[in-house]
Design a protein around this motif. Structure first.
Motif, PDB file in Angstrom:
ATOM      1  N   GLU A  44       0.864  -1.177   0.000  1.00  0.00           N
ATOM      2  CA  GLU A  44       0.000   0.000   0.000  1.00  0.00           C
ATOM      3  C   GLU A  44       0.900   1.226   0.000  1.00  0.00           C
ATOM      4  N   ARG A  48      -0.647   6.958   1.577  1.00  0.00           N
ATOM      5  CA  ARG A  48      -1.998   6.541   1.964  1.00  0.00           C
ATOM      6  C   ARG A  48      -2.004   6.007   3.393  1.00  0.00           C
ATOM      7  N   GLN A  49      -0.959   5.293   3.764  1.00  0.00           N
ATOM      8  CA  GLN A  49      -0.877   4.789   5.132  1.00  0.00           C
ATOM      9  C   GLN A  49      -0.709   5.926   6.131  1.00  0.00           C
ATOM     10  N   ARG A  52      -4.047   7.761   6.501  1.00  0.00           N
ATOM     11  CA  ARG A  52      -5.053   6.995   7.237  1.00  0.00           C
ATOM     12  C   ARG A  52      -4.845   7.096   8.743  1.00  0.00           C
ATOM     13  N   GLY A  55      -6.888   9.731   9.879  1.00  0.00           N
ATOM     14  CA  GLY A  55      -8.301   9.646   9.522  1.00  0.00           C
ATOM     15  C   GLY A  55      -8.637  10.210   8.168  1.00  0.00           C
ATOM     16  N   HIS A  57      -8.887   9.480   4.253  1.00  0.00           N
ATOM     17  CA  HIS A  57      -8.987   8.317   3.376  1.00  0.00           C
ATOM     18  C   HIS A  57      -9.239   8.768   1.937  1.00  0.00           C
ATOM     19  N   ASP A  59      -8.533   7.543  -2.548  1.00  0.00           N
ATOM     20  CA  ASP A  59      -7.491   7.242  -3.520  1.00  0.00           C
ATOM     21  C   ASP A  59      -6.717   8.486  -3.931  1.00  0.00           C
ATOM     22  N   LEU A  61      -5.368  11.999  -2.585  1.00  0.00           N
ATOM     23  CA  LEU A  61      -5.122  12.775  -1.381  1.00  0.00           C
ATOM     24  C   LEU A  61      -4.581  14.152  -1.750  1.00  0.00           C
TER      25      LEU A  61
END
Length: 356
Positions: A44, A48-49, A52, A55, A57, A59, A61
């Protein structure tokens, strides 16, 4: 007390070298790996990690908005403000492909970046305003939102540009803008002077990170420790206390620590720098954290290390402290365990029956 470590680049790209950490004294890391519960999860993207954990989320960002918010001179968070990262790059031909390379922080200086950005502002004033927060981190503050998908710089570095062209409603606008910027920068006196001096020219910008932050992130811990601008931007938008990585301060309260010193060396396959960074991380973090865990000063320690084939997840809880039978697990052994199996060559065909 809980500590969450996020360490991109800890896992050396597994397809390039076997045993990259061999010979390094990494007792603290080995103790953590041996005592904790390990899992290698599916690949991943790192960004993205990171998002997250706060908070955030999705595809797509708003990386430019977040990164700009994490710069030293960041403006206050403002809904509806739109940014693009507009980082200086070098484009060069390798056979029939046009390849992109980013610049290390020390390869450009503030004076030449300021001149090049001023030239871009003279040409593209209708789109917004370019600015250089550091010699290698440039931005474009847009006059209006844009509907476009742009690929992150890290995804494109070292690869053929034709596979990462803008997509979406405004794709033509940004493809044309990057083409025109390439002409402007290629012809600039600064670029010609760099080439004459044997240095790589700044002959284009790579635009990426479009999007706006629709809702504020949430605080992942009582404090965030980081030095990279994206993590700082997320912390600032979440309204959580943040500061530079500091092991002693991290042990004072629940903390998210982002250590990104290994990320660029791993991306650039700079093994010597990566090994030096890993030794420093052992001295400053893994060793002290292993000792703090043994002494009962940490209730939960989580380590997340995104890599090119998967993500290492490590968790230590208070109950693991007494499992003395769990032995240290060498980091080099871990890297070898997740390396791809060697390619098997097909067996030679057997001779036909009766052949000599």
């Amino acid at each position: 007390m809980q500590i969450q470590l996020l360490i991109p680049g800890l896992l050396w790209p597994v397809a390039t070298l076997l045993g990259p950490a061999s010979g390094l004294a990494l007792e603290g890391l080995a103790t953590l790996l041996g005592r904790g519960r390990r899992e290698l999860t599916a690949f991943e993207p790192y960004d993205r990690q990171l998002a997250r954990l706060f908070g955030v989320h999705g595809d797509t960002l708003p990386m430019a908005t977040l990164r700009r918010l994490g710069e030293a001179d960041a403006p206050a968070p403002e809904p509806g403000r739109h940014w693009l990262c507009a980082d200086p790059v070098n484009l060069s031909f390798a056979r029939e492909h046009l390849l992109l390379q980013a610049f290390p922080d020390e390869e450009l200086d503030a004076a030449e970046s300021a001149e090049l950005v001023a030239e871009l502002n003279a040409i593209f004033a209708d789109l917004g305003r370019f600015e250089a927060c550091t010699p290698t981190r440039w931005y474009l503050r847009l006059h209006r939102p844009t509907a476009v998908t742009l690929y992150p710089l890290d995804d494109v570095t070292g690869r053929p540009v034709k596979h990462f062209l803008p997509e979406g409603e405004d794709a033509r606008l940004w493809q044309r803008t990057m083409n025109e910027a390439q002409i402007v920068l290629h012809n600039h006196a600064r670029s010609r002077a760099r080439e004459e001096a044997g240095h790589r020219a700044v002959n284009s910008v790579w635009l990426w990170g479009a999007g706006a932050l629709d809702a504020p992130p949430r605080a992942p811990a009582r404090q965030v420790q980081a030095s990279d601008p994206v993590s700082i931007g997320l912390a600032r938008a979440a309204g959580v206390a943040f500061g530079a990585p500091d092991p002693a301060a991290a042990l004072a309260q629940d903390t998210l620590v982002v250590l990104d010193e290994l990320r660029k060396p791993a991306q650039q396959l700079d093994l010597d720098t990566w090994r030096r960074g890993l030794e420093a991380m052992e001295r400053d973090w893994f060793g002290p954290l292993a000792e703090a865990f043994r002494a009962g000063r940490i209730d939960t320690l989580r380590l997340t290390a995104p890599g090119d084939r998967g993500t290492l997840q490590l968790e230590l809880r208070a109950g693991e402290r007494w499992k003395f039978w769990r032995k240290p697990y060498a980091f080099d052994a871990l890297l070898k365990s997740i390396a791809p199996a060697p390619m098997q060559m097909p067996d030679a065909p057997r001779p036909a029956h009766g052949a000599p």
